[in-house]
Scaffold this active site. Structure first.
Site, PDB file in Angstrom:
ATOM      1  N   ARG A   1       0.842  -1.194   0.000  1.00  0.00           N
ATOM      2  CA  ARG A   1       0.000   0.000   0.000  1.00  0.00           C
ATOM      3  C   ARG A   1       0.884   1.253   0.000  1.00  0.00           C
ATOM      4  O   ARG A   1       2.014   1.224   0.484  1.00  0.00           O
ATOM      5  CB  ARG A   1      -0.917   0.015   1.219  1.00  0.00           C
ATOM      6  CG  ARG A   1      -1.907  -1.141   1.284  1.00  0.00           C
ATOM      7  CD  ARG A   1      -2.793  -1.038   2.515  1.00  0.00           C
ATOM      8  NE  ARG A   1      -3.760  -2.132   2.601  1.00  0.00           N
ATOM      9  CZ  ARG A   1      -3.520  -3.300   3.194  1.00  0.00           C
ATOM     10  NH1 ARG A   1      -2.339  -3.502   3.769  1.00  0.00           N
ATOM     11  NH2 ARG A   1      -4.448  -4.240   3.225  1.00  0.00           N
TER      12      ARG A   1
ATOM     13  N   LYS B   1      -2.413  -0.549   8.004  1.00  0.00           N
ATOM     14  CA  LYS B   1      -3.850  -0.792   8.024  1.00  0.00           C
ATOM     15  C   LYS B   1      -4.240  -1.874   9.024  1.00  0.00           C
ATOM     16  O   LYS B   1      -5.252  -1.770   9.710  1.00  0.00           O
ATOM     17  CB  LYS B   1      -4.348  -1.166   6.629  1.00  0.00           C
ATOM     18  CG  LYS B   1      -5.849  -1.388   6.549  1.00  0.00           C
ATOM     19  CD  LYS B   1      -6.295  -1.691   5.138  1.00  0.00           C
ATOM     20  CE  LYS B   1      -7.808  -1.907   5.073  1.00  0.00           C
ATOM     21  NZ  LYS B   1      -8.272  -2.193   3.695  1.00  0.00           N
TER      22      LYS B   1
ATOM     23  N   HIS C   1      -3.938   1.765  -5.390  1.00  0.00           N
ATOM     24  CA  HIS C   1      -4.512   0.430  -5.211  1.00  0.00           C
ATOM     25  C   HIS C   1      -4.551  -0.366  -6.509  1.00  0.00           C
ATOM     26  O   HIS C   1      -4.613  -1.600  -6.479  1.00  0.00           O
ATOM     27  CB  HIS C   1      -5.920   0.529  -4.622  1.00  0.00           C
ATOM     28  CG  HIS C   1      -6.440  -0.784  -4.110  1.00  0.00           C
ATOM     29  ND1 HIS C   1      -5.995  -1.343  -2.929  1.00  0.00           N
ATOM     30  CD2 HIS C   1      -7.334  -1.661  -4.630  1.00  0.00           C
ATOM     31  CE1 HIS C   1      -6.607  -2.490  -2.736  1.00  0.00           C
ATOM     32  NE2 HIS C   1      -7.421  -2.710  -3.754  1.00  0.00           N
TER      33      HIS C   1
ATOM     34  N   ARG D   1      -1.783  -2.848  -6.519  1.00  0.00           N
ATOM     35  CA  ARG D   1      -2.032  -3.985  -5.621  1.00  0.00           C
ATOM     36  C   ARG D   1      -2.969  -4.977  -6.300  1.00  0.00           C
ATOM     37  O   ARG D   1      -2.755  -6.189  -6.259  1.00  0.00           O
ATOM     38  CB  ARG D   1      -2.633  -3.443  -4.331  1.00  0.00           C
ATOM     39  CG  ARG D   1      -2.743  -4.424  -3.187  1.00  0.00           C
ATOM     40  CD  ARG D   1      -3.138  -3.651  -1.934  1.00  0.00           C
ATOM     41  NE  ARG D   1      -3.478  -4.520  -0.834  1.00  0.00           N
ATOM     42  CZ  ARG D   1      -2.586  -5.087  -0.019  1.00  0.00           C
ATOM     43  NH1 ARG D   1      -1.303  -4.883  -0.228  1.00  0.00           N
ATOM     44  NH2 ARG D   1      -2.976  -5.848   0.981  1.00  0.00           N
TER      45      ARG D   1
ATOM     46  N   HIS E   1      -3.193  -9.880   3.783  1.00  0.00           N
ATOM     47  CA  HIS E   1      -4.598  -9.895   4.176  1.00  0.00           C
ATOM     48  C   HIS E   1      -4.769 -10.673   5.478  1.00  0.00           C
ATOM     49  O   HIS E   1      -4.089 -11.675   5.714  1.00  0.00           O
ATOM     50  CB  HIS E   1      -5.456 -10.547   3.097  1.00  0.00           C
ATOM     51  CG  HIS E   1      -5.645  -9.689   1.884  1.00  0.00           C
ATOM     52  ND1 HIS E   1      -5.945 -10.185   0.635  1.00  0.00           N
ATOM     53  CD2 HIS E   1      -5.577  -8.339   1.727  1.00  0.00           C
ATOM     54  CE1 HIS E   1      -6.051  -9.203  -0.231  1.00  0.00           C
ATOM     55  NE2 HIS E   1      -5.835  -8.079   0.408  1.00  0.00           N
TER      56      HIS E   1
ATOM     57  N   TYR F   1     -10.442  -9.584  -6.176  1.00  0.00           N
ATOM     58  CA  TYR F   1      -9.428  -9.773  -7.203  1.00  0.00           C
ATOM     59  C   TYR F   1      -9.757 -10.937  -8.129  1.00  0.00           C
ATOM     60  O   TYR F   1      -9.266 -10.996  -9.258  1.00  0.00           O
ATOM     61  CB  TYR F   1      -8.055 -10.000  -6.558  1.00  0.00           C
ATOM     62  CG  TYR F   1      -7.660  -8.916  -5.592  1.00  0.00           C
ATOM     63  CD1 TYR F   1      -7.321  -7.644  -6.042  1.00  0.00           C
ATOM     64  CD2 TYR F   1      -7.634  -9.138  -4.216  1.00  0.00           C
ATOM     65  CE1 TYR F   1      -6.966  -6.630  -5.162  1.00  0.00           C
ATOM     66  CE2 TYR F   1      -7.269  -8.138  -3.328  1.00  0.00           C
ATOM     67  CZ  TYR F   1      -6.949  -6.883  -3.807  1.00  0.00           C
ATOM     68  OH  TYR F   1      -6.603  -5.886  -2.930  1.00  0.00           O
TER      69      TYR F   1
END
Length: 408
Positions: A248, A273, A346, A349, A372, A381
């Site tokens: 990120r 995050k 993003h 990513r 994640h 995704y």
């Protein structure tokens, strides 16, 4: 409130602004505010600069007028208490961003209770802040419609916050969830009032926008842009980090020298995050770009942060600056220049995840690479994994179709 320092030294502030190119109108506003504060100090029981600003809320004013007053009074606070002159970089700390400071006491008490309750439970501060900001905006709208307490909030007012008169959805499902989180915590504070408002919140279907993924041509053009003479070594290193690591933007901005393990060829990051640590391979192309930046361009300031601003005083790069670097790369590459085109960090990513999926990388490996915390975070995704989606296509041979369907 002791204003002696402001009284004795405010001319230094005004002289600084004159010598640094501030317009005369803006300086005049500062002078007027200083004179008002010094003249009215004896007749008011101000305890802080916040109290001085709150005096303006007793009479209706436009948002622009109040924003201007917050900026000026906040700058005076920084000068008087900390000796800081305006520099265009440091925002005043008079109030946090948002509508909280505009709320009536009971609405503020709800948010205060929620924050204390969730801190005790260990909820992440960034989550608490986001939910508080959304709820403060919601309560301020209720307040604008006449509610001065939770008992006075009406169902019509709540629904109008989420849906316009013509039926257009104004707030998302995630926005509603943030508000709901605050009122659920509030059940332990004022159970009947909070339960009543929870019942007013509309049922919204959670939706996800289609992500405009990066094409292979766009990736090629971006890599070409990284070699452009107008693209610095720092920006090249950051762009390649985005392309090859899936980090990120905030995590790239937060990299330090210790984040790079040159011997083991690894990048070590604790994600901002989720606070979950991740370890990513340091590829040769990314490692060489970082090394070139450190050897040829980065100023020696003593800062431990890897990436610095390109102008004096060479401060650590802010997370928001990563998006500006992406925008510049897109301009040089000649891609995504139409209004509304998605070009935030993003997309890189998403590109890494979809590329790994197409190449058959196991989902647990992708989840670990992206850091994640939940397996279903990979679900968005999957929609761009066209290689495997095509394998799910059904043959239409069994369905009778006229020949002209296939004719040009």
């Amino acid at each position: 409130m002791d204003l002696q320092n402001l009284k004795e030294h405010h001319e230094e502030l005004l002289s600084f602004m004159e010598n640094n190119g501030y317009c005369s109108t803006y300086i005049h506003r500062f002078r007027d505010e200083i004179n008002r504060i010094l003249a009215d100090a004896d007749s008011h029981r101000w305890q802080s600069y916040q109290d001085i600003y709150l005096e303006y809320l007793k009479v209706p004013h436009s948002k622009d007028y109040l924003r201007n007053k917050r900026t000026i009074i906040g700058a005076l606070e920084q000068f008087d208490l900390f000796g800081h002159f305006p520099d265009g970089r440091h925002r005043h700390t008079l109030f946090e961003r948002g509508s909280y400071h505009l709320l009536v006491p009971e609405f503020q008490e709800l948010i205060d209770f929620y924050r204390a309750y969730e801190v005790q439970r260990g909820k992440k501060e960034s989550t608490i802040r986001g939910e508080s900001l959304n709820t403060a905006s919601f309560l301020y709208r209720m307040q604008e419609q006449g509610a001065r307490s939770l008992d006075e909030v009406t169902e019509d007012a709540v629904l109008s916050f989420f849906v316009s008169d013509d039926g257009t959805l104004q707030k998302s499902c995630s926005y509603k969830k943030n508000i709901s989180a605050v009122f659920k915590a509030g059940l332990k504070w004022k159970e009947p009032q909070c339960r009543r408002i929870l019942g007013f919140l509309p049922l919204l279907r959670e939706t996800r926008k289609n992500i405009r993924y990066l094409t292979q041509d766009e990736v090629r053009l971006l890599r070409d842009a990284a070699e452009n003479d107008g693209f610095s070594a720092r920006n090249k290193a950051i762009l390649l980090l985005l392309l090859f690591t899936g980090l990120r933007g905030c995590d790239i901005a937060g990299l330090t020298f210790s984040s790079i393990d040159w011997e083991k060829e690894r990048i070590l990051v604790e994600q901002q995050k989720t606070s979950v640590p991740v370890e990513i391979p340091l590829s040769a192309v990314v490692g060489n770009a970082i090394y070139d930046y450190l050897a040829e361009e980065r100023p020696d300031t003593g800062s431990l942060r890897l990436f610095l601003s390109e102008t004096h005083p060479f401060s650590p790069l802010a997370a928001g600056s990563i998006g500006n670097i992406v925008a510049k790369a897109c301009r040089l590459a000649g891609i995504r220049q139409e209004p509304g085109d998605r070009k935030g960090t993003h997309i890189f990513r998403h590109n890494l995840a979809s590329t790994m999926l197409e190449n058959g990388v196991p989902q647990p490996v992708i989840t670990q690479t992206l850091g994640h915390t939940a397996p279903d975070s990979l679900e968005p995704y999957l929609r761009a994994d066209f290689v495997h989606l095509k394998e799910c296509a059904l043959s239409i041979e069994a369905f009778p179709l006229a020949e002209e369907v296939f004719s040009l």
